[in-house]
Design an enzyme around this catalytic site. Structure first.
Site, PDB file in Angstrom:
ATOM      1  N   TYR A  65       0.842  -1.207   0.000  1.00 44.69           N
ATOM      2  CA  TYR A  65       0.000   0.000   0.000  1.00 44.69           C
ATOM      3  C   TYR A  65       0.875   1.254   0.000  1.00 44.69           C
ATOM      4  O   TYR A  65       1.556   1.557   0.975  1.00 44.69           O
ATOM      5  CB  TYR A  65      -0.935   0.031   1.212  1.00 44.69           C
ATOM      6  CG  TYR A  65      -1.886  -1.148   1.308  1.00 44.69           C
ATOM      7  CD1 TYR A  65      -2.216  -1.903   0.178  1.00 44.69           C
ATOM      8  CD2 TYR A  65      -2.460  -1.512   2.522  1.00 44.69           C
ATOM      9  CE1 TYR A  65      -3.080  -2.981   0.270  1.00 44.69           C
ATOM     10  CE2 TYR A  65      -3.332  -2.586   2.613  1.00 44.69           C
ATOM     11  CZ  TYR A  65      -3.628  -3.319   1.482  1.00 44.69           C
ATOM     12  OH  TYR A  65      -4.485  -4.391   1.574  1.00 44.69           O
ATOM     13  N   SER A 165      -4.156 -13.752   2.674  1.00 41.60           N
ATOM     14  CA  SER A 165      -5.205 -12.968   2.043  1.00 41.60           C
ATOM     15  C   SER A 165      -5.458 -13.611   0.693  1.00 41.60           C
ATOM     16  O   SER A 165      -4.626 -13.542  -0.214  1.00 41.60           O
ATOM     17  CB  SER A 165      -4.764 -11.509   1.894  1.00 41.60           C
ATOM     18  OG  SER A 165      -5.853 -10.773   1.383  1.00 41.60           O
TER      19      SER A 165
HETATM   20  N1  LIG Z   1      -6.103  -8.329  -1.265  1.00 47.92           N
HETATM   21  C1  LIG Z   1      -6.140  -7.794  -0.070  1.00 47.92           C
HETATM   22  O1  LIG Z   1      -5.509  -8.275   0.832  1.00 47.92           O
HETATM   23  C2  LIG Z   1      -6.993  -6.576   0.178  1.00 47.92           C
HETATM   24  C3  LIG Z   1      -7.720  -6.003  -0.884  1.00 47.92           C
HETATM   25  C4  LIG Z   1      -8.522  -4.899  -0.601  1.00 47.92           C
HETATM   26  C5  LIG Z   1      -8.603  -4.419   0.697  1.00 47.92           C
HETATM   27  N2  LIG Z   1      -7.872  -4.995   1.713  1.00 47.92           N
HETATM   28  C6  LIG Z   1      -7.944  -4.465   3.089  1.00 47.92           C
HETATM   29  O2  LIG Z   1      -9.300  -4.144   3.396  1.00 47.92           O
HETATM   30  C7  LIG Z   1      -9.378  -2.742   3.721  1.00 47.92           C
HETATM   31  C8  LIG Z   1     -10.717  -2.172   3.315  1.00 47.92           C
HETATM   32  O3  LIG Z   1     -11.022  -2.441   1.953  1.00 47.92           O
HETATM   33  P1  LIG Z   1     -11.265  -1.297   0.905  1.00 47.92           P
HETATM   34  O4  LIG Z   1     -10.271  -0.255   1.160  1.00 47.92           O
HETATM   35  O5  LIG Z   1     -11.322  -1.987  -0.394  1.00 47.92           O
HETATM   36  O6  LIG Z   1     -12.676  -0.703   1.110  1.00 47.92           O
HETATM   37  P2  LIG Z   1     -13.914  -0.610   2.107  1.00 47.92           P
HETATM   38  O7  LIG Z   1     -13.584  -0.838   3.502  1.00 47.92           O
HETATM   39  O8  LIG Z   1     -14.929  -1.464   1.448  1.00 47.92           O
HETATM   40  O9  LIG Z   1     -14.264   0.937   1.837  1.00 47.92           O
HETATM   41  C9  LIG Z   1     -13.460   1.953   2.352  1.00 47.92           C
HETATM   42  C10 LIG Z   1     -14.028   3.284   1.948  1.00 47.92           C
HETATM   43  O10 LIG Z   1     -15.378   3.383   2.401  1.00 47.92           O
HETATM   44  C11 LIG Z   1     -15.680   4.718   2.695  1.00 47.92           C
HETATM   45  N3  LIG Z   1     -16.127   4.816   4.096  1.00 47.92           N
HETATM   46  C12 LIG Z   1     -15.580   4.263   5.200  1.00 47.92           C
HETATM   47  N4  LIG Z   1     -16.269   4.614   6.296  1.00 47.92           N
HETATM   48  C13 LIG Z   1     -17.254   5.422   5.865  1.00 47.92           C
HETATM   49  C14 LIG Z   1     -18.288   6.116   6.525  1.00 47.92           C
HETATM   50  N5  LIG Z   1     -18.441   6.067   7.843  1.00 47.92           N
HETATM   51  N6  LIG Z   1     -19.117   6.866   5.794  1.00 47.92           N
HETATM   52  C15 LIG Z   1     -18.987   6.954   4.437  1.00 47.92           C
HETATM   53  N7  LIG Z   1     -18.022   6.313   3.757  1.00 47.92           N
HETATM   54  C16 LIG Z   1     -17.162   5.544   4.481  1.00 47.92           C
HETATM   55  C17 LIG Z   1     -14.416   5.543   2.497  1.00 47.92           C
HETATM   56  O11 LIG Z   1     -14.460   6.090   1.196  1.00 47.92           O
HETATM   57  P3  LIG Z   1     -13.956   7.592   0.949  1.00 47.92           P
HETATM   58  O12 LIG Z   1     -12.477   7.548   1.180  1.00 47.92           O
HETATM   59  O13 LIG Z   1     -14.356   7.866  -0.485  1.00 47.92           O
HETATM   60  O14 LIG Z   1     -14.691   8.438   1.933  1.00 47.92           O
HETATM   61  C18 LIG Z   1     -13.338   4.475   2.592  1.00 47.92           C
HETATM   62  O15 LIG Z   1     -12.177   4.839   1.912  1.00 47.92           O
HETATM   63  C19 LIG Z   1      -8.175  -2.107   3.038  1.00 47.92           C
HETATM   64  O16 LIG Z   1      -7.835  -0.864   3.626  1.00 47.92           O
HETATM   65  C20 LIG Z   1      -7.136  -3.170   3.288  1.00 47.92           C
HETATM   66  O17 LIG Z   1      -6.681  -3.092   4.631  1.00 47.92           O
HETATM   67  C21 LIG Z   1      -7.085  -6.073   1.458  1.00 47.92           C
END
Ligand SMILES: NC(=O)c1ccc[n+]([C@@H]2O[C@H](COP(=O)([O-])OP(=O)(O)OC[C@H]3O[C@@H](n4cnc5c(N)ncnc54)[C@H](OP(=O)(O)O)[C@@H]3O)[C@@H](O)[C@H]2O)c1
Length: 329
Positions: A65, A165
């Site tokens: 990241y 993962s």
């Molecule tokens: N292959 C892997 O291992 C892998 C892949 C993907 C993710 N991950 C992990 O999972 C985590 C989360 O996944 P993700 O980043 O894909 O997305 P997510 O958790 O599905 O969405 C995160 C986004 O949701 C929005 N959000 C969060 N809280 C909110 C609230 N209270 N109100 C309104 N919007 C809100 C924000 O968007 P805005 O920034 O636009 O406000 C935030 O950036 C990552 O950070 C990472 O640690 C791992």
């Protein structure tokens, strides 16, 4: 808040894990935008500190990241408070594309050793609570020396537990050999209404495995698009969501929320966040749901949500799954 034991660590962690991919900022790999808008280091640090203050102390990052930036920010934020935090990181992805145009990866022993020591340095710690292979191919299962090396790092106290993962294709396949691999404490899988058939797998797998696996759900809000659906025009070129959203997705998300007996409006966003946490945690399969945060307001919403004792309610979760299957397939 009902905490859950994290296997192998002696720690108990919250049902919601703090995701930090978004804190790494923009990332261009071979012309593909794989990051997020720049946040500013001081805001990013304050987000992690706010989470620690709220007891949301299980933090998921990766060396990939922002090419280490996310780990550096987490390291700075927890420095002086290491005992308060439970840190998960990942390794194996490389900052280049392979011949097929996918992010390249390697799981050699040499890369493991280098990656671990670099992550420890960036995280300003001498141990990582959960160290995860980041989307490994199945051939890694045959690399005995790699598993022995991971075990030696565990014995040396540099890592406390080992996770994988999983790629989506493995996450949704009950027959994937990853589920039967000994020595893995935690699996991380995509789990959201949009993840569709991928959401069916973990539940069956949780039941199929001997003992209860610890499953971490990721992208539970589908990168925020399930809370605040937006088309491509809403995102700059550096934001990976520019290529992941569509007008059709926006329509389906609104259909998803409006087709419940009590429709869930976009504001306040907390109601949708809580419903999506309930979708995952009420399924009976997920131990903790990762949510990516890019503001202290996001942390505040999560801190409030984890106080709700209906978060693991299975009836509402089943209703949400049924609607998801109809709308997203
Ligand atoms: N292959 C892997 O291992 C892998 C892949 C993907 C993710 N991950 C992990 O999972 C985590 C989360 O996944 P993700 O980043 O894909 O997305 P997510 O958790 O599905 O969405 C995160 C986004 O949701 C929005 N959000 C969060 N809280 C909110 C609230 N209270 N109100 C309104 N919007 C809100 C924000 O968007 P805005 O920034 O636009 O406000 C935030 O950036 C990552 O950070 C990472 O640690 C791992």
């Amino acid at each position: 808040m009902l905490r859950v034991a994290l296997p192998g660590t002696g720690c108990v962690v919250p049902p919601v894990t703090i995701g930090t991919w978004g804190l790494g900022g923009p990332q261009d790999i071979g012309g593909q935008a794989l990051g997020w808008p720049a946040l500013g280091d001081s805001l990013a640090r304050s987000v992690i500190r706010a989470a620690l203050d709220e007891g949301l102390n299980f933090i998921d990052t990766a060396d990939f990241y922002g090419q280490g930036r996310s780990e550096e920010i987490v390291g700075l934020a927890v420095s002086g408070r290491r005992a308060d935090a439970v840190l998960a990181s990942k390794w194996g992805l490389l900052p280049k594309l392979d011949d097929q145009g996918n992010v390249d990866r390697t799981f050699s022993v040499a890369h493991l050793t280098d990656s671990l020591h670099a992550s420890l340095r960036r995280l300003r710690t001498d141990y990582i609570d959960l160290y995860q292979l980041h989307g490994p191919p199945r051939t890694v299962l045959d690399q005995d020396e790699l598993w022995l090396t991971l075990e030696s790092f565990r014995q040396a106290g540099k890592i406390r537990s080992v996770g994988v993962s999983l790629r989506s294709s493995d996450a949704r396949n009950p027959e994937s050999p990853w589920w039967r691999c000994p020595g893995i404490d935690v699996w991380q899988v995509p789990y959201s209404p949009v993840a569709g058939k991928e959401t069916v797998g973990p539940r069956r797998l949780a039941e199929a495995r001997e003992g209860r696996p610890f499953l971490l759900a990721r992208s539970v809000l589908h990168h925020g698009l399930l809370v605040s659906p937006r088309g491509p025009a809403a995102f700059t070129d550096v934001d990976h969501r520019h290529d992941k959203t569509s007008d059709d997705l926006v329509d389906r998300v609104e259909e998803f929320w409006s087709s419940h007996a009590t429709p869930v409006p976009p504001e306040p966003a907390a109601a949708r966040v809580k419903a999506l946490l309930n979708f995952a945690l009420g399924s009976g399969a997920i131990s903790s749901a990762i949510v990516g945060v890019t503001s202290t307001e996001h942390v505040r919403v999560l801190a409030e949500a984890v106080q709700d004792d209906q978060l693991r309610d299975s009836v509402r979760s089943r209703q949400l799954h049924a609607t998801a299957a109809r709308v997203f397939g």
